[in-house]
Design an enzyme around this catalytic site. Structure first.
Site, mmCIF file in Angstrom:
data_model
loop_
_atom_site.group_PDB
_atom_site.id
_atom_site.type_symbol
_atom_site.label_atom_id
_atom_site.label_comp_id
_atom_site.label_asym_id
_atom_site.label_seq_id
_atom_site.Cartn_x
_atom_site.Cartn_y
_atom_site.Cartn_z
ATOM 1 N N HIS A 90 0.847 -1.209 0.000
ATOM 2 C CA HIS A 90 0.000 0.000 0.000
ATOM 3 C C HIS A 90 0.882 1.258 0.000
ATOM 4 O O HIS A 90 0.811 2.094 0.900
ATOM 5 C CB HIS A 90 -0.865 -0.033 1.261
ATOM 6 N N GLU A 107 -0.812 0.920 -5.632
ATOM 7 C CA GLU A 107 -0.579 -0.275 -4.826
ATOM 8 C C GLU A 107 -0.547 -1.553 -5.668
ATOM 9 O O GLU A 107 -1.537 -1.881 -6.325
ATOM 10 C CB GLU A 107 -1.692 -0.374 -3.778
HETATM 11 O O1 TA6 Z 1 -6.035 1.421 -0.591
HETATM 12 C C1 TA6 Z 1 -7.133 2.309 -0.494
HETATM 13 C C2 TA6 Z 1 -7.833 2.071 0.837
HETATM 14 O O2 TA6 Z 1 -8.405 0.797 0.890
HETATM 15 C C3 TA6 Z 1 -8.868 3.188 1.020
HETATM 16 O O3 TA6 Z 1 -10.185 2.698 0.872
HETATM 17 C C4 TA6 Z 1 -8.558 3.731 2.420
HETATM 18 O O4 TA6 Z 1 -9.258 2.982 3.395
HETATM 19 C C5 TA6 Z 1 -7.055 3.491 2.467
HETATM 20 O O5 TA6 Z 1 -6.905 2.177 1.945
HETATM 21 C C6 TA6 Z 1 -6.394 3.727 3.795
HETATM 22 O O6 TA6 Z 1 -6.655 2.676 4.670
HETATM 23 P P1 TA6 Z 1 -5.995 2.786 6.152
HETATM 24 O O7 TA6 Z 1 -6.567 1.634 6.923
HETATM 25 O O8 TA6 Z 1 -4.508 2.686 5.981
HETATM 26 O O9 TA6 Z 1 -6.411 4.132 6.670
#
Ligand code: TA6
Length: 280
Positions: free
Chosen positions: A151, A252
């Site tokens: 991520h 990602e």
């Molecule tokens: O990767 C995108 C996502 O799934 C968004 O929907 C948002 O939730 C982001 O990840 C951040 O997630 P986190 O749990 O790190 O705040």
């Protein structure tokens, strides 16, 4: 492990969390053992490539905001939206550094995570290119549903002035508008963006403001997730300053959703990605 090669040192980071710091002729980097979380990668001659929130928490139980969170063994709340914690347990657990080596300024780290019914191995290659290779193994008696994602928060000049090239024609799940759509041309950012693209190809972040493109290649990753919270959503996020949302974009390398992999007992799956910075 005790002996570390030249340019590799154990240290203490924010929140007194243990880190491995890399400083060689090729790059500088910092890896928190908590989550096997890379928070800095600066290739020699470049500006930092990863964005780290100045308001990130650094405490057991909270994910570090920025760098490269490892989402494993599920993504978001899992394929059915019913799993906690968000993005799985790997980023909230301390990994072990089992091996470190260096050759000509390039460093290779091997980190491992051992859970009850599964384990993960992360091989990180740090130099003027950053490579990550994540192998997950099912040690249980039953099938293991597996989702995984790097991520990664990439540092950009202004998200409204960057584009992501390489997803033209790819279908995607639009988690903001709902439903699916097909990408036309490069991805540009005009509001909150949260999309899961069905694509196994590499992409590039084109950042004229920083005069660079960040090349992202990947293996065994059928999805690319693209996310920026934009202004309103950021206000509700305690670990991102309200004014910081233009400074990053998440692109990602992933394998997520109902098409997620299923591992038979004893089976392993490896997903990999690499990042390189080139001048525009
Ligand atoms: O990767 C995108 C996502 O799934 C968004 O929907 C948002 O939730 C982001 O990840 C951040 O997630 P986190 O749990 O790190 O705040």
């Amino acid at each position: 492990m005790s002996e570390l090669p030249d340019g590799v040192k154990f240290g203490t980071g924010e929140g007194d969390l243990p880190v491995v710091d890399i400083d060689t002729t090729r790059a500088r980097a910092r890896i928190y053992l908590y989550g096997a979380h890379i928070t800095e990668w600066t290739p020699a001659g470049s500006e930092p490539v990863l964005w780290l929130s100045p308001a990130s928490f650094f405490a057991e139980g909270s994910p570090i905001r920025g760098g490269i969170p490892i989402c494993l063994p599920w993504f978001s709340k899992g394929p059915n939206g019913d799993l906690e914690p968000m993005h799985g347990v790997a980023r909230l657990t301390e990994w072990d550094l089992v091996e470190a080596s260096e050759a000509d300024g390039n460093v290779t780290l091997h980190l491992q995570l051992r859970m009850e019914d599964w384990s993960a191995s992360l091989i990180i290659g740090i130099g003027t290119t950053l490579t990550l290779e994540l192998t997950t193994t099912n040690h249980g008696d039953g099938r293991m549903m597996l989702e995984e994602a790097f991520h990664t928060y990439f540092r950009v000049s202004d998200v409204a002035n960057v584009r992501v090239n390489g997803l033209d024609g790819a279908s995607y799940l639009d988690k903001v508008a709902g439903g699916t759509a097909v990408q036309q041309g490069d991805v540009i950012f005009t509001d909150r963006t949260d999309r899961v693209y069905e694509s196994d190809s590499g992409v590039a972040i084109i950042d004229p403001g920083r005069g660079r493109r960040i090349e992202i290649s990947k293996q065994n990753s059928p999805h690319t997730v693209v996310w920026n919270p934009w202004s309103e959503t950021t206000k509700a996020m305690a670990d991102i300053p309200d004014e910081s949302w233009p400074a990053f974009v998440c692109v990602e390398t992933a394998s997520v959703g109902a098409f997620a992999a299923a591992l038979a007992p004893g089976e392993s799956r490896t997903m990999a990605t690499s990042y390189r910075v080139d001048p525009l």
